[in-house]
Design an enzyme around this catalytic site. Structure first.
Site, PDB file in Angstrom:
ATOM      1  CE1 TYR A   1      -3.625   2.577   0.553  1.00 57.55           C
ATOM      2  CE2 TYR A   1      -2.234   3.399   2.328  1.00 57.55           C
ATOM      3  CZ  TYR A   1      -3.314   3.552   1.473  1.00 57.55           C
ATOM      4  OH  TYR A   1      -4.073   4.692   1.534  1.00 57.55           O
TER       5      TYR A   1
ATOM      6  CG  ASP B   1      -2.902  13.197   4.261  1.00 59.88           C
ATOM      7  OD1 ASP B   1      -2.888  13.399   3.041  1.00 59.88           O
ATOM      8  OD2 ASP B   1      -3.482  12.225   4.797  1.00 59.88           O
TER       9      ASP B   1
ATOM     10  CG  ASP C   1      -4.403   8.025  -0.233  1.00 61.63           C
ATOM     11  OD1 ASP C   1      -5.408   8.451  -0.817  1.00 61.63           O
ATOM     12  OD2 ASP C   1      -4.105   8.311   0.947  1.00 61.63           O
TER      13      ASP C   1
ATOM     14  CG  ASP D   1      -4.829  12.375  -1.186  1.00 63.68           C
ATOM     15  OD1 ASP D   1      -4.987  11.576  -0.256  1.00 63.68           O
ATOM     16  OD2 ASP D   1      -3.800  13.043  -1.320  1.00 63.68           O
TER      17      ASP D   1
ATOM     18  CG  HIS E   1      -7.877   4.604  -1.326  1.00 62.77           C
ATOM     19  ND1 HIS E   1      -7.953   5.851  -0.769  1.00 62.77           N
ATOM     20  CD2 HIS E   1      -6.825   3.989  -0.727  1.00 62.77           C
ATOM     21  CE1 HIS E   1      -6.990   5.995   0.127  1.00 62.77           C
ATOM     22  NE2 HIS E   1      -6.278   4.884   0.164  1.00 62.77           N
TER      23      HIS E   1
ATOM     24  CD  GLU F   1      -9.566  11.270   0.578  1.00 58.05           C
ATOM     25  OE1 GLU F   1      -8.892  10.228   0.752  1.00 58.05           O
ATOM     26  OE2 GLU F   1      -9.284  12.363   1.120  1.00 58.05           O
TER      27      GLU F   1
ATOM     28  CB  CYS G   1      -5.889  12.337   8.572  1.00 61.71           C
ATOM     29  SG  CYS G   1      -6.216  10.809   9.475  1.00 61.71           S
TER      30      CYS G   1
ATOM     31  NE  ARG H   1     -10.675   8.190   2.845  1.00 64.07           N
ATOM     32  CZ  ARG H   1      -9.554   8.615   3.420  1.00 64.07           C
ATOM     33  NH1 ARG H   1      -8.418   7.978   3.185  1.00 64.07           N
ATOM     34  NH2 ARG H   1      -9.544   9.681   4.201  1.00 64.07           N
TER      35      ARG H   1
ATOM     36  CD  GLU I   1     -10.487   6.737   6.686  1.00 62.89           C
ATOM     37  OE1 GLU I   1     -10.472   5.590   7.158  1.00 62.89           O
ATOM     38  OE2 GLU I   1      -9.444   7.382   6.434  1.00 62.89           O
TER      39      GLU I   1
ATOM     40  CG  ASN J   1      -7.244   3.218   7.284  1.00 63.87           C
ATOM     41  OD1 ASN J   1      -6.102   2.868   7.577  1.00 63.87           O
ATOM     42  ND2 ASN J   1      -7.592   4.496   7.178  1.00 63.87           N
TER      43      ASN J   1
HETATM   44  C1  MIC Z   1      -5.221   5.829   4.778  1.00 61.83           C
HETATM   45  C2  MIC Z   1      -4.828   7.259   4.686  1.00 61.83           C
HETATM   46  O1  MIC Z   1      -5.648   7.903   3.739  1.00 61.83           O
HETATM   47  C3  MIC Z   1      -3.382   7.400   4.191  1.00 61.83           C
HETATM   48  O2  MIC Z   1      -3.106   8.395   3.533  1.00 61.83           O
HETATM   49  O3  MIC Z   1      -2.555   6.548   4.507  1.00 61.83           O
HETATM   50  C4  MIC Z   1      -4.914   8.011   6.063  1.00 61.83           C
HETATM   51  C5  MIC Z   1      -4.108   7.381   7.168  1.00 61.83           C
HETATM   52  C6  MIC Z   1      -3.853   8.260   8.373  1.00 61.83           C
HETATM   53  O4  MIC Z   1      -3.712   9.488   8.230  1.00 61.83           O
HETATM   54  O5  MIC Z   1      -3.732   7.716   9.466  1.00 61.83           O
HETATM   55  C7  MIC Z   1      -6.393   8.197   6.425  1.00 61.83           C
HETATM   56  O6  MIC Z   1      -6.962   7.317   7.073  1.00 61.83           O
HETATM   57  O7  MIC Z   1      -6.954   9.240   6.047  1.00 61.83           O
HETATM   58 MG    MG Z   2      -4.752   9.317   2.588  1.00 57.81          MG
END
Ligand code: MIC
Ligand code: MG
Length: 306
Positions: free
Chosen positions: A52, A66, A93, A95, A120, A122, A130, A165, A195, A217
């Site tokens: 991943y 993020d 990811d 996003d 994925h 979202e 996040c 997602r 999520e 997750n």
């Molecule tokens: C899965 C996730 O999208 C990621 O970017 O790894 C994050 C993980 C995290 O920030 O803990 C998410 O859950 O948004």
């Molecule tokens: Mg992410």
């Protein structure tokens, strides 16, 4: 691997087909997050089923939060660097897809060209955050549906997996999240990533509501309870990611090391926990390069305590 057998080549399409077969197997498949190509090698070496690539890791590695600051070019390149060193399927990811439906189409093509097996996408607004933080905002269902449709239509390799997602649980509740997930499946999503579900019961309810494969997750310090692979398999989930786990562990070790160096002026207490030179060279498959020149790997590699 110093034998003379020709190396098998696993093409991106082979990896995507392998991923689809794994998803259909009814068994839980395990994709630890890899924060670098070398970590993907370690994932493969330890016998996991896939890799991943996390957006949270890609952005924090650049010392950025993020919140959608990374660009498609940066993310696709890193995905390619990671995917190409492993025979395992690698998912990434996406996003919010880096823009509007037209941008999403381009995103899918970039990931396909990078040899990824799936991604994925979202339903958060931009700037995103996040999924385990409060006060997230999501786009209208229709807007996400248009993105999912664009992703599906853009795909050139039908085996590339598109996972939708939904971040709706936090703002709109479980029922709304399930409704959205169903709409995303109708739009062509191959699998779902619910999520920030908050209990095992919610995870079970999601499983009951939809037929497509589900991603769990298992990110630390978040809203979802951290379950074992056996628990997740019993819940009927198909794929587990530990997205940031290797990164948090590595950075925890770095912080500890710097404390030690500062306090003692020496790395000795930390050496015991370090990856040895021997293991590092194993993961980069140093000895394989003798195929080109026998003089490349003609020494003993110091290992632990040497
Ligand atoms: C899965 C996730 O999208 C990621 O970017 O790894 C994050 C993980 C995290 O920030 O803990 C998410 O859950 O948004
Ligand atoms: Mg992410």
């Amino acid at each position: 691997m110093t034998n003379s057998e020709p190396k098998r080549y696993v093409s991106p399409t082979d990896k995507r087909r392998q991923f689809r077969a794994q998803l259909a197997s009814g068994q839980l498949i395990r994709f630890p997050g890899a924060f670098s190509p070398l970590v993907a090698r370690a994932v493969e070496d330890h016998g996991f089923e896939g890799v991943y690539v996390s957006g949270a890791v890609l952005s924090t590695d650049l010392a950025l939060p993020d919140i959608g600051l990374t660009t498609l070019t940066e993310v696709a390149l890193r995905g390619q660097q990671i995917a190409r060193v492993t025979d395992l399927p690698t998912i990434i990811d996406a996003d919010t897809g880096f823009g509007e439906p037209a941008n999403v189409a381009r995103t899918i093509n970039a990931f396909e060209e990078g040899g990824l097996a799936g991604c994925h996408l979202e339903d958060q607004v931009n700037p995103k955050r996040c999924g385990h933080l409060d006060n997230k905002q999501i786009v209208a269902t229709d807007e996400m549906v248009r993105k999912v449709r664009a992703a599906v239509k853009a795909r050139r390799d039908p085996s590339f997996v598109i996972c939708a997602r939904t971040d709706a649980r936090t703002s709109e509740g479980l029922d709304a999240a399930i409704e959205r997930a169903k709409a995303y499946v109708d739009a062509g999503a191959d699998m779902l990533f619910p999520e920030a579900l908050q209990t095992e019961e919610e995870m079970a309810a999601f499983r009951k509501a939809v037929d497509v494969p589900l991603l769990a997750n298992m990110t630390e310090f978040g809203k979802t309870p951290l379950l074992t692979t056996t628990q997740l398999e019993n819940l009927g989930y198909n794929l587990v990611i530990w997205p940031v786990t290797s990164w948090r562990s590595a950075m925890g070790a770095v912080d500890e090391l710097f404390d030690t160096l500062k306090a003692t002026g020496h790395q000795e207490p930390a050496v015991e926990r370090m990856q040895t030179r021997k293991r590092l060279y194993e993961l980069v498959r140093y000895s394989d390069y003798n195929e080109f020149d026998q003089a490349l790997f003609n020494f003993e590699v110091p290992g632990r305590n040497q």
